[in-house]
Design a protein around this motif. Structure first.
Motif, short mmCIF file in Angstrom:
data_model
loop_
_atom_site.label_atom_id
_atom_site.label_comp_id
_atom_site.label_asym_id
_atom_site.label_seq_id
_atom_site.Cartn_x
_atom_site.Cartn_y
_atom_site.Cartn_z
N MET B 239 0.89 -1.21 -0.09
CA MET B 239 0.23 0.09 -0.15
C MET B 239 0.86 1.28 0.06
O MET B 239 2.14 1.41 0.61
CB MET B 239 -0.78 0.02 1.18
CG MET B 239 -0.34 0.30 2.33
SD MET B 239 -1.49 0.36 3.78
CE MET B 239 -0.42 0.72 5.22
N LEU B 240 0.26 2.32 -0.61
CA LEU B 240 0.88 3.57 -0.65
C LEU B 240 0.40 4.25 0.46
O LEU B 240 -0.81 4.25 0.75
CB LEU B 240 0.64 4.41 -1.97
CG LEU B 240 1.36 3.80 -3.29
CD1 LEU B 240 0.88 4.49 -4.35
CD2 LEU B 240 2.62 3.64 -3.29
N HIS B 241 1.22 4.94 1.11
CA HIS B 241 0.77 6.08 2.08
C HIS B 241 0.28 7.50 1.17
O HIS B 241 1.17 8.13 0.34
CB HIS B 241 1.63 6.53 3.28
CG HIS B 241 1.89 5.29 4.14
ND1 HIS B 241 0.81 5.05 5.18
CD2 HIS B 241 2.56 4.18 4.06
CE1 HIS B 241 1.30 3.95 5.70
NE2 HIS B 241 2.29 3.49 5.12
N VAL B 279 -0.37 13.80 -2.18
CA VAL B 279 1.14 13.11 -2.57
C VAL B 279 1.17 11.65 -2.09
O VAL B 279 0.26 11.50 -0.93
CB VAL B 279 2.32 14.08 -1.71
CG1 VAL B 279 2.45 15.13 -2.34
CG2 VAL B 279 2.15 14.16 -0.31
N VAL B 280 1.83 10.92 -2.62
CA VAL B 280 1.89 9.28 -2.28
C VAL B 280 3.28 9.07 -2.10
O VAL B 280 4.35 9.37 -3.05
CB VAL B 280 1.23 8.39 -3.23
CG1 VAL B 280 -0.47 8.69 -3.25
CG2 VAL B 280 1.85 8.60 -4.72
N ALA B 281 3.51 8.23 -1.17
CA ALA B 281 5.00 7.53 -1.06
C ALA B 281 4.87 6.20 -0.47
O ALA B 281 4.00 6.01 0.29
CB ALA B 281 5.88 8.31 -0.30
N PRO B 282 5.72 5.31 -0.67
CA PRO B 282 5.52 3.78 -0.12
C PRO B 282 5.78 4.03 1.43
O PRO B 282 5.26 3.23 2.21
CB PRO B 282 6.50 3.06 -0.58
CG PRO B 282 6.96 3.92 -1.96
CD PRO B 282 6.59 5.32 -1.59
N ALA B 425 -6.57 5.97 -4.61
CA ALA B 425 -6.47 4.30 -5.18
C ALA B 425 -6.94 4.44 -6.68
O ALA B 425 -6.39 3.51 -7.38
CB ALA B 425 -7.56 3.54 -4.25
N LYS B 426 -8.01 5.30 -7.21
CA LYS B 426 -8.31 5.09 -8.60
C LYS B 426 -7.08 5.63 -9.26
O LYS B 426 -6.81 5.05 -10.49
CB LYS B 426 -9.47 6.00 -8.33
CG LYS B 426 -10.16 6.05 -9.88
CD LYS B 426 -11.20 7.01 -10.13
CE LYS B 426 -10.70 8.41 -10.36
NZ LYS B 426 -11.69 9.35 -10.48
N LEU B 427 -6.39 6.63 -8.75
CA LEU B 427 -5.70 7.42 -9.60
C LEU B 427 -4.18 6.63 -9.67
O LEU B 427 -3.65 6.87 -10.63
CB LEU B 427 -5.16 8.88 -9.06
CG LEU B 427 -6.53 9.90 -9.22
CD1 LEU B 427 -6.11 10.99 -8.47
CD2 LEU B 427 -6.74 9.97 -10.61
N PRO B 431 -3.32 -0.04 -3.37
CA PRO B 431 -3.81 0.05 -1.96
C PRO B 431 -3.48 1.31 -1.64
O PRO B 431 -1.97 1.48 -1.74
CB PRO B 431 -3.34 -1.41 -1.32
CG PRO B 431 -2.75 -1.97 -2.43
CD PRO B 431 -2.41 -1.25 -3.54
N VAL B 432 -4.23 2.02 -1.02
CA VAL B 432 -3.86 3.50 -0.50
C VAL B 432 -4.30 3.55 1.24
O VAL B 432 -5.55 3.45 1.21
CB VAL B 432 -4.51 4.56 -1.27
CG1 VAL B 432 -4.34 5.90 -0.54
CG2 VAL B 432 -3.72 4.70 -2.71
N ARG B 433 -3.44 4.29 1.68
CA ARG B 433 -3.78 4.55 3.19
C ARG B 433 -3.87 5.86 3.15
O ARG B 433 -2.62 6.58 2.98
CB ARG B 433 -2.93 3.91 4.21
CG ARG B 433 -3.17 4.44 5.70
CD ARG B 433 -2.05 3.75 6.47
NE ARG B 433 -2.44 3.97 7.97
CZ ARG B 433 -1.90 5.05 8.60
NH1 ARG B 433 -1.26 5.75 7.99
NH2 ARG B 433 -2.26 5.20 9.93
N VAL B 434 -4.87 6.78 3.62
CA VAL B 434 -4.95 8.20 4.00
C VAL B 434 -4.86 8.30 5.28
O VAL B 434 -5.80 7.89 6.10
CB VAL B 434 -6.01 8.95 3.15
CG1 VAL B 434 -6.19 10.28 3.59
CG2 VAL B 434 -5.83 8.72 1.73
#
Lengths: 154, 675
Positions: B239-241, B279-282, B425-427, B431-434
């Motif tokens: 998942m990405l943060h 912004v996303v990051a592992p 998650a769509k973009l 898997p994304v955690r916000v």
């Protein structure tokens, strides 16, 4: 990135991270611990509290490098279901938490304070715990539990 | 009894070891296991619809009982109460009942935690289903034992012949691990008022053995020992943060984003759709750092808000967009004109943030043609619908799993965060955690509405109140809807260009004062900023109740003062419902209330003590509270010394749960008034 070694709940650990990263992220993300919690990231609420060499410390604002060579205690080190700290027993008996997100801060701060001042009175307890937040409003039962544990520890 | 939420692998283990057919044996032991629990994966289970008994209750192979609850407990023991009710209706031991809650794969949409309806409305279909299950099981036992059903008794899940206990058969033997395949009549409501009609007649309260006793909660030990999970502990491999980037001033849109400004952070990148920027990051810390470092040029602020000290002026002067008078009796204006004496007062109530213990957090895991959502929102079924719309999936392909969040007192930022996670998650396809920051959690969560409340009352020459007019004017309590099923009602949804459908609603005091001429009204003004507003308003525990009753009960005190009467006696003189009067009397008696009119002269001394009473109705519960407070004149510090609460909610399911709920209510209310 830098390797930082310290002890968590009696176990030696080592993480390879940005030394400026707060200790909280090392505990949660690198060591996969479920407590403490991220509440504010500003050192204001206490949800991220750990004991650093026995002193309550806000891990969300403490750079992980400052923990180097020191002893970190979380609620897992405070006690376990099989060997609970009297405060944890009292918390269960008094059914204290509602959402429970704030528990680490209250338990660890109270444990450290009662160790220093076992016979503290109500107003001293309130003062010692005043920097912590509980937004569900369980303060009445928190005080009941702390006093119950205090009696048991005496 | 235990309670399970979908996060726990042990939930699957529980069902598997019980041999229930609820979970496919082939279900992988991962987060997917809950998906496997859906009716779709088990050809034998009837569809998960309210009209099937199997959607509500199951008897497992070993005789344990599963109840499927479409609401969630926020730490007040609601699930315990549900288990008690189910245990009584089915005649099984309390310890045998497990309540599954807030999981879209195994429960119908009962509206989530909402409107204080958990027990008094939410328990109804569970009670009916348990009663119907018992009826079917007793009939089935009658056939098996060849005796008429009316000669059978049930004790802890064992049906036996009255007077011949050796002739018996257990629920486990009758149906354990299989399905009822029985239809029940659904009332066609979705949400809070979903209910079912069944042939069985639920028990009378006099027959209850489990209801009315205090059983401890199931979630306390996990919270005290750190062994349970909050929504912030959901970790999906790969998942990405994400951190959503929002402007420091309201009404600004991103104009230019300098992606190079975060290039030094390995793996960090910008995602954007319309005005939604993240912004996303592992690694989580990298996402936090990137959010701080990202350089964004925002459009000029439209400065939509008046200065804080002009807020109430704004409310008073603003055009009313909707007005209602839910209660109108006689002609208030006429009696005010001719009254011997008129008393007027206004009360101001600010915007309030939920300020939950932690900011919103959610995880969305998109897979091909389906997805999983973990959320702490009070309404996981509705949030699932909203996430499905963002991802372009049918709702049944999104598995919504409620996991306890950092406190919840209404529509806080939890639901908006679920939509934020879905957009990222769509973009990204990952898997994304916000998780928001504290500042965002407070600044950008939906707010309890600000308002100005005005009371006017007319006395005749004898000192009797002959006219009473109470009006609340403020921002709508439904500027954004009470749930996230339409992403247009969420911040992220608005930022990607979906349309907010605001509603105008407020409320009136819930009391039974029987003044001859009486009018209770409300009016709503337009929001300060129509879209993506940090001051978009929604419900905050209990929706507009504290503001309205703070004002209306203060005003009743003013009238008692004007009449020279004791505040308790004054209320009892005018209140018309017998239950209301009994509750006011009970609070006053327990508090040792000494009748006297409020004092006219200011007593001397640095620390003054005072007392007060207030009463209100709420979701069919009637509450009166006596407060004893201390004020330090030197510092202005107000100290709540003692609160005595009379709380008539009707039948009490679990006295201990109720006690804690009341204590939490008092502290939460005190906190919102004082700080």
């Amino acid at each position: 990135m830098a390797k930082v070694s310290f002890a968590v709940d009696g176990k030696a650990v080592s993480v390879d991270v940005d030394p400026n990263m707060p200790l909280l992220y090392a505990l949660r993300d690198d060591l996969k611990m479920n407590a403490p919690h991220f509440g504010c990231g500003e050192g204001q609420c206490g949800a991220c509290t750990v004991l650093l060499d026995g002193e309550p410390t806000r891990s969300c604002v403490l750079p992980v490098s400052a923990a180097k060579g020191r002893k970190v205690t979380t609620i897992y080190g405070l006690g376990t279901p099989k060997k609970p700290h009297p405060l944890q027993t009292a918390y269960v008996q008094e059914q204290v938490p509602q959402c429970g997100y704030c528990v680490s801060g209250w338990l660890l701060t109270a444990a450290a304070f009662l160790k220093k001042k076992p016979a503290a009175g109500d107003s001293e307890l309130r003062e010692a715990l005043s920097g912590l937040k509980c937004r569900c409003g369980t303060h009445v039962s928190i005080m009941r539990a702390v006093k119950r544990a205090q009696k048991q520890m005496a | 009894m235990k309670t399970r939420t979908g996060l726990s692998v042990s939930r699957r283990e529980f069902l598997m070891t019980s041999g229930a057919l609820i979970v496919s044996a082939a279900a992988p032991a991962t987060s997917e296991n809950a998906v496997a629990a859906t009716a779709a994966t088990d050809p034998l289970k009837p569809a998960l619809v309210p009209g099937e008994l199997d959607s509500w209750v199951a008897v497992l192979k070993d005789g344990r009982v599963a109840a499927f609850f479409g609401k969630v407990d926020l730490g007040q023991g609601l699930d315990v109460g549900i288990a008690q009710i189910v245990a009584d209706e089915l005649d099984v031991a309390y310890e045998k009942v497990t309540v599954f809650q807030g999981d879209t794969a195994n429960s119908c949409n009962q509206g989530g935690a909402s409107g204080s309806f958990g027990i008094n409305v939410g328990a109804k279909p569970l009670r009916n289903a348990a009663a119907e299950a018992r009826r079917i099981l007793v009939e089935s036992a009658a056939q098996r034992l060849s005796v008429p059903a009316d000669r059978l008794t049930v004790s802890d899940g064992v049906v036996s012949v009255t007077g011949d206990a050796a002739k018996k058969v257990s629920y486990a033997e009758l149906i354990g691990g299989r399905f009822f395949n029985a239809k029940v009549e659904w009332n066609k409501q979705v949400g809070n008022f979903m209910d079912i009609n069944v042939r069985a007649k639920p028990k009378q309260p006099s027959e209850y053995k489990v209801v009315g006793k205090s059983f401890p909660r199931n979630d306390v030990e996990g919270k005290v020992f750190g062994t349970s999970d909050w929504v912030s502990e959901v970790r999906v491999p790969g998942m990405l943060h994400a951190r959503v980037i929002r402007p420091e001033r309201a009404g600004c849109d991103p104009v230019k984003v300098d992606e190079a400004s975060i290039r030094s952070i390995r793996g960090a990148r910008v995602v954007r759709e319309g005005n939604f920027l993240a912004v996303v990051a592992p690694r989580e810390w990298d996402a936090v750092r990137a959010a701080k470092m990202l350089k964004v040029e925002w459009s000029a602020s439209k400065d939509p808000f008046p200065p804080m000290d002009k807020l109430y002026e704004h409310i008073r002067a603003a055009k009313t967009v909707k007005r209602e008078e839910p209660l109108k009796k006689g002609d208030v204006e006429a009696v005010i004109k001719t009254a011997a004496r008129v008393v007027e007062a206004e009360y101001e109530w600010p915007f309030q943030a939920h300020a939950s213990m932690g900011p919103g957090c959610a995880v969305v895991d998109p897979r091909k043609g389906r997805a999983t959502l973990w959320t702490g929102t009070q309404k996981p079924h509705y949030a699932r619908d909203g996430v499905a719309k963002i991802l372009g999936l049918p709702p049944e392909e999104v598995h919504g799993i409620w996991v306890v969040g950092p406190g919840s007192y209404g529509r806080n930022d939890a639901g908006d965060t679920a939509i934020d996670a879905a957009i990222v998650a769509k973009l990204t396809g990952k898997p994304v955690r916000v998780q928001s920051s504290r500042a965002e959690g407070i600044a950008w969560c939906p707010k309890g509405p600000a308002g100005v409340h005005r009371g006017r009352a007319a006395f005749d020459a004898s000192g009797k109140v002959i006219g009473y007019d109470f009006n609340s004017k403020g921002f709508s309590r439904l500027n954004v809807n009470s749930n996230e099923s339409d992403p247009g009602d969420t911040l992220g949804g608005m930022e990607i260009g979906m349309t907010l459908k605001p509603q105008d609603a407020f409320g009136t005091p819930e009391e039974t004062y029987g003044f001859d001429n009486k009018r209770l009204g409300w009016e709503v003004i337009a929001p300060l900023l129509a879209r993506s507003s940090p001051l978009r308003t929604s419900h905050l525990r209990d929706p507009v109740g504290p503001d309205i009753h703070f004002a209306s009960e203060q005003f009743i005190d003013e009238l008692a003062f004007a009449a020279g009467e004791d505040p308790v006696a004054f209320r009892l003189k005018y209140v018309t419902a017998a239950r209301d009067a009994a509750v006011i009397r009970a609070a006053a008696e327990k508090a040792g209330w000494q009748p006297r009119p409020a004092q006219r002269s200011r007593p001397s001394g640095d620390v003054l003590t005072g007392r007060g009473i207030a009463y209100a109705q709420r979701a069919r519960t009637i509450i009166a509270a006596v407060a004893e407070i201390e004020v330090d004149r030197r510092t202005g510090r107000i100290w709540g010394r003692k609160f005595t609460v009379a709380h008539d909610c009707g039948l009490i399911i679990n006295p201990q749960s109720l006690r804690y709920t009341i204590e939490g209510n008092v502290v939460h209310g005190l906190s919102r008034v004082l700080f």
